[in-house]
Write a protein that holds these residues in place. Structure first.
Motif, mmCIF file in Angstrom:
data_model
loop_
_atom_site.group_PDB
_atom_site.id
_atom_site.type_symbol
_atom_site.label_atom_id
_atom_site.label_comp_id
_atom_site.label_asym_id
_atom_site.label_seq_id
_atom_site.Cartn_x
_atom_site.Cartn_y
_atom_site.Cartn_z
ATOM 1 N N THR A 293 0.828 -1.200 0.000
ATOM 2 C CA THR A 293 0.000 0.000 0.000
ATOM 3 C C THR A 293 0.866 1.255 0.000
ATOM 4 O OG1 THR A 293 -1.689 -1.233 1.192
ATOM 5 C CG2 THR A 293 -1.908 1.142 1.170
ATOM 6 N N GLN A 294 1.974 1.213 0.726
ATOM 7 C CA GLN A 294 2.889 2.373 0.729
ATOM 8 C C GLN A 294 3.443 2.622 -0.672
ATOM 9 O OE1 GLN A 294 1.817 3.940 3.447
ATOM 10 N NE2 GLN A 294 3.880 4.724 3.575
ATOM 11 N N HIS A 295 3.720 1.531 -1.402
ATOM 12 C CA HIS A 295 4.218 1.671 -2.767
ATOM 13 C C HIS A 295 3.173 2.363 -3.640
ATOM 14 C CE1 HIS A 295 6.227 0.875 -6.534
ATOM 15 N NE2 HIS A 295 5.143 0.262 -6.972
ATOM 16 N N ARG A 296 1.905 1.962 -3.474
ATOM 17 C CA ARG A 296 0.832 2.604 -4.246
ATOM 18 C C ARG A 296 0.680 4.071 -3.864
ATOM 19 N NH1 ARG A 296 -4.366 -0.826 -3.893
ATOM 20 N NH2 ARG A 296 -3.348 -1.715 -2.108
ATOM 21 N N MET A 297 0.888 4.385 -2.576
ATOM 22 C CA MET A 297 0.813 5.774 -2.133
ATOM 23 C C MET A 297 1.907 6.595 -2.817
ATOM 24 S SD MET A 297 -0.622 8.033 -0.174
ATOM 25 C CE MET A 297 -0.629 8.886 1.359
ATOM 26 N N GLN A 298 3.123 6.068 -2.859
ATOM 27 C CA GLN A 298 4.225 6.772 -3.525
ATOM 28 C C GLN A 298 3.941 6.922 -5.012
ATOM 29 O OE1 GLN A 298 5.547 8.164 -0.629
ATOM 30 N NE2 GLN A 298 7.085 8.429 -2.199
ATOM 31 N N SER A 299 3.397 5.881 -5.636
ATOM 32 C CA SER A 299 3.040 5.954 -7.057
ATOM 33 C C SER A 299 2.001 7.042 -7.291
ATOM 34 C CB SER A 299 2.484 4.613 -7.549
ATOM 35 O OG SER A 299 3.462 3.624 -7.483
ATOM 36 N N PHE A 300 1.012 7.104 -6.404
ATOM 37 C CA PHE A 300 -0.024 8.124 -6.524
ATOM 38 C C PHE A 300 0.570 9.526 -6.414
ATOM 39 C CE2 PHE A 300 -2.827 11.125 -4.338
ATOM 40 C CZ PHE A 300 -3.802 11.272 -5.309
ATOM 41 N N GLY B 171 -8.896 6.567 -5.593
ATOM 42 C CA GLY B 171 -10.048 5.886 -5.007
ATOM 43 C C GLY B 171 -9.658 4.612 -4.277
ATOM 44 N N ARG B 172 -8.771 3.841 -4.877
ATOM 45 C CA ARG B 172 -8.325 2.592 -4.252
ATOM 46 C C ARG B 172 -7.604 2.870 -2.935
ATOM 47 N NH1 ARG B 172 -5.035 0.199 -8.190
ATOM 48 N NH2 ARG B 172 -6.951 -0.377 -9.236
ATOM 49 N N LEU B 173 -6.733 3.877 -2.941
ATOM 50 C CA LEU B 173 -6.012 4.225 -1.712
ATOM 51 C C LEU B 173 -6.963 4.715 -0.626
ATOM 52 C CD1 LEU B 173 -2.876 5.938 -3.253
ATOM 53 C CD2 LEU B 173 -2.880 3.868 -1.841
ATOM 54 N N ASP C 210 -14.350 13.403 -8.282
ATOM 55 C CA ASP C 210 -15.355 12.693 -9.075
ATOM 56 C C ASP C 210 -15.489 11.249 -8.614
ATOM 57 O OD1 ASP C 210 -16.050 14.824 -10.668
ATOM 58 O OD2 ASP C 210 -14.806 14.223 -12.365
ATOM 59 N N ASN C 211 -14.463 10.746 -7.956
ATOM 60 C CA ASN C 211 -14.489 9.384 -7.429
ATOM 61 C C ASN C 211 -15.161 9.422 -6.056
ATOM 62 O OD1 ASN C 211 -13.286 7.167 -5.688
ATOM 63 N ND2 ASN C 211 -12.581 6.533 -7.716
ATOM 64 N N ALA C 212 -16.226 8.663 -5.887
ATOM 65 C CA ALA C 212 -16.991 8.694 -4.633
ATOM 66 C C ALA C 212 -16.145 8.303 -3.427
ATOM 67 C CB ALA C 212 -18.208 7.777 -4.743
ATOM 68 N N ASP C 213 -15.225 7.343 -3.598
ATOM 69 C CA ASP C 213 -14.366 6.937 -2.477
ATOM 70 C C ASP C 213 -13.468 8.085 -2.034
ATOM 71 O OD1 ASP C 213 -15.146 4.177 -2.120
ATOM 72 O OD2 ASP C 213 -14.165 3.784 -4.043
ATOM 73 N N VAL C 214 -12.996 8.862 -3.004
ATOM 74 C CA VAL C 214 -12.151 10.020 -2.688
ATOM 75 C C VAL C 214 -12.978 11.073 -1.954
ATOM 76 C CG1 VAL C 214 -10.792 11.912 -3.673
ATOM 77 C CG2 VAL C 214 -10.562 9.601 -4.605
ATOM 78 N N ALA C 215 -14.165 11.364 -2.468
ATOM 79 C CA ALA C 215 -15.015 12.377 -1.842
ATOM 80 C C ALA C 215 -15.370 11.999 -0.401
ATOM 81 C CB ALA C 215 -16.287 12.583 -2.672
ATOM 82 N N LEU C 216 -15.719 10.738 -0.186
ATOM 83 C CA LEU C 216 -16.070 10.295 1.166
ATOM 84 C C LEU C 216 -14.866 10.337 2.102
ATOM 85 C CD1 LEU C 216 -18.458 7.341 0.329
ATOM 86 C CD2 LEU C 216 -19.083 9.507 1.407
ATOM 87 N N ALA C 217 -13.701 9.938 1.618
ATOM 88 C CA ALA C 217 -12.496 9.967 2.452
ATOM 89 C C ALA C 217 -12.130 11.396 2.832
ATOM 90 C CB ALA C 217 -11.322 9.305 1.722
ATOM 91 N N CYS C 218 -12.212 12.305 1.872
ATOM 92 C CA CYS C 218 -11.901 13.712 2.158
ATOM 93 C C CYS C 218 -12.888 14.274 3.174
ATOM 94 C CB CYS C 218 -11.907 14.527 0.873
ATOM 95 S SG CYS C 218 -10.528 14.152 -0.235
#
Length: 109
Positions: A1-8, A30-32, A61-69
């Motif tokens: 997951t840390q690797h994906r965070m760095q990629s993001f 969204g996945r993160l 626009d991604n619902a997962d992002v909006a909810l996390a924020c």
């Protein structure tokens, strides 16, 4: 997951000056957000990067992002900002802002 965070974070920086981010960036955000939804310590820096980005409206626009924020803003006692973000972000992605706001805030953050 840390690797994906760095990629993001790398992708976000690379595309900061573009009109719209690649779909891969929005999907990864969204996945993160889903991966970190139960870990506010990990979610906080991700949300900060998203909200500080010029691409934030596209990412929201991604619902997962909006909810996390919204969840992070709520934890920071910024409930009005969280509600506005849900209305804008989820309204843009085609979800019902009222239904999602009610659902989101009925969950304990």
């Amino acid at each position: 997951t840390q690797h994906r965070m760095q990629s993001f974070l790398t992708l976000l920086k690379e595309h900061e000056d573009t009109c719209a981010p690649p779909a891969e960036l929005v999907t990864l955000a969204g996945r993160l957000c889903r991966d970190f939804q139960d870990d506010l310590a990990q979610l906080q820096p991700l949300v900060t990067a998203i909200l500080d980005s010029q691409l934030r409206l596209h990412l929201l626009d991604n619902a997962d992002v909006a909810l996390a924020c919204a969840r992070v803003l709520d934890q920071q006692e910024q409930q009005q900002a969280a509600c506005r973000l849900l209305e804008v972000g989820l309204g843009r992605c085609g979800s019902s802002p009222t239904a999602m706001t009610s659902k989101c805030f009925s969950i304990s953050f």
